[in-house]
Structure formats: structure tokens, C-alpha cells
Design a protein around this motif. Structure first.
Motif, PDB file in Angstrom:
ATOM      1  N   UNK A  18       0.800  -1.227   0.000  1.00 38.27           N
ATOM      2  CA  UNK A  18       0.000   0.000   0.000  1.00 38.27           C
ATOM      3  C   UNK A  18       0.832   1.277   0.000  1.00 38.27           C
ATOM      4  N   UNK A  19       2.009   1.230   0.620  1.00 37.22           N
ATOM      5  CA  UNK A  19       2.727   2.479   0.896  1.00 37.22           C
ATOM      6  C   UNK A  19       4.126   2.582   0.311  1.00 37.22           C
ATOM      7  N   UNK A  20       4.613   1.565  -0.369  1.00 37.66           N
ATOM      8  CA  UNK A  20       5.991   1.636  -0.846  1.00 37.66           C
ATOM      9  C   UNK A  20       6.083   1.511  -2.363  1.00 37.66           C
ATOM     10  N   UNK A  21       7.238   1.891  -2.852  1.00 37.21           N
ATOM     11  CA  UNK A  21       7.591   1.723  -4.265  1.00 37.21           C
ATOM     12  C   UNK A  21       9.109   1.825  -4.339  1.00 37.21           C
ATOM     13  N   UNK A  22       9.649   1.626  -5.497  1.00 36.28           N
ATOM     14  CA  UNK A  22      11.100   1.737  -5.649  1.00 36.28           C
ATOM     15  C   UNK A  22      11.588   3.144  -5.310  1.00 36.28           C
ATOM     16  N   UNK A 132      -5.700  -4.466  -2.618  1.00 35.83           N
ATOM     17  CA  UNK A 132      -6.855  -3.797  -3.238  1.00 35.83           C
ATOM     18  C   UNK A 132      -8.072  -3.808  -2.326  1.00 35.83           C
ATOM     19  N   UNK A 133      -8.272  -4.882  -1.582  1.00 35.08           N
ATOM     20  CA  UNK A 133      -9.390  -4.938  -0.639  1.00 35.08           C
ATOM     21  C   UNK A 133      -9.261  -3.824   0.405  1.00 35.08           C
ATOM     22  N   UNK A 134      -8.031  -3.571   0.835  1.00 37.79           N
ATOM     23  CA  UNK A 134      -7.798  -2.504   1.811  1.00 37.79           C
ATOM     24  C   UNK A 134      -8.024  -1.151   1.156  1.00 37.79           C
ATOM     25  N   UNK A 135      -7.493  -0.964  -0.039  1.00 38.58           N
ATOM     26  CA  UNK A 135      -7.671   0.310  -0.755  1.00 38.58           C
ATOM     27  C   UNK A 135      -9.142   0.646  -0.958  1.00 38.58           C
ATOM     28  N   UNK A 136      -9.946  -0.367  -1.245  1.00 42.50           N
ATOM     29  CA  UNK A 136     -11.377  -0.168  -1.520  1.00 42.50           C
ATOM     30  C   UNK A 136     -12.217  -0.041  -0.245  1.00 42.50           C
ATOM     31  N   UNK A 137     -11.599  -0.228   0.915  1.00 39.75           N
ATOM     32  CA  UNK A 137     -12.338  -0.155   2.170  1.00 39.75           C
ATOM     33  C   UNK A 137     -13.124  -1.411   2.474  1.00 39.75           C
TER      34      UNK A 137
END
Length: 149
Positions: A18-22, A132-137
């Protein structure tokens, strides 16, 4: 059913999804504070996952842990397998070593379908699916409870 190690590792991996990227790596301290996981314990888990190539890491200034799109396509079951081993779902729920189809413990047939379905779900869905489940609430990674309200 899952060890605390696996639970912490899953939470940390979903946090990274959810919070990271390169370009936006996350340090152990930030993750541990966000998820209320002991820092030293989490550091060991993340090191294991990085060595097993389940997550990415970079050392030095600006370093930390992150997930690539490729890593997010891995089934969530791989995290449990890396932390607890592949036989996690075949051991007896009550911890009885002799438990088997031939010599079942009292809970064997009650728990077996649940364990099989749980493992199927972890193998069927990738990390991105759960993120995605977390992103969608539809699901939550951190739930804050207010006592008395």
C-alpha cells in the motif's frame, strides 16, 4: 492457525504493498510503528523475506523495503511459506504429532476443511488482491478501537 511471525509478516507485506515503491522505500521503524509490531522482531522477518526474494530491500541512505509490481503478483501463501515453512497447514491444530487421517485428533475433521480452504485462498490470491481490498475499504490493515464509545 498462523504464527505471530506469519501474521506480522503478512501485515508488513500488505503495508508495503500500500505504501511503498522503488522511489518510496519504507524503513523498519516506520512499518513497526504503523503496525504496532516490535521493531527488532519485524526487522528479522523483513530480512528473511528479502533474502527469500519475496520483497525488495536497499541499504544506505534512502534505503528500506519495498515491493515491485512483480512481487505484488506473488500469492500471499508464499509469505507464510517463507516464514513458517510449507508444512504449516498440515500440522495438527492441537499440536498432536501423531495426528493423521489414520489417527485423528478430536479436532482433525472439524478443522481440516477450514485449513484447506484457507490455504486455497492464500494460494489463489496474490498480494495485490488483498492490498486492493484494503484500498477499496472492504478490509482493514489497522483497526483503532475507542473504548467506551
Amino acid at each position: 492457525m498462523l504464527s505471530n511471525s506469519s501474521k506480522y509478516a503478512i501485515n508488513a507485506v500488505l503495508y508495503l504493498a500500500l505504501h511503498s515503491s522503488i522511489e518510496n522505500k519504507k524503513g523498519v521503524k516506520e512499518i513497526s510503528e504503523a503496525l504496532h509490531i516490535p521493531t527488532a522482531f519485524l526487522a528479522k522477518l523483513l530480512q528473511i523475506l528479502a533474502k527469500k526474494n519475496a520483497i525488495c530491500s536497499a541499504k544506505g541512505p534512502g534505503g528500506g523495503f519495498y515491493l515491485t509490481e512483480e512481487k505484488m503478483k506473488a500469492p500471499l501463501a508464499t509469505i507464510v511459506h517463507h516464514i513458517d515453512g510449507v508444512d504449516k497447514f498440515s500440522v495438527c491444530f492441537l499440536g498432536i504429532r501423531a495426528c493423521s487421517e489414520e489417527t485423528p485428533c478430536p479436532m482433525h475433521y472439524a478443522v481440516k476443511p477450514f485449513k484447506e480452504e484457507f490455504l486455497r485462498e492464500l494460494e489463489k490470491h496474490d498480494i495485490e488482491y488483498f492490498a486492493d481490498k484494503i484500498r477499496k475499504g472492504e478490509a482493514y490493515l489497522i483497526v483503532w478501537y475507542k473504548i467506551g464509545r
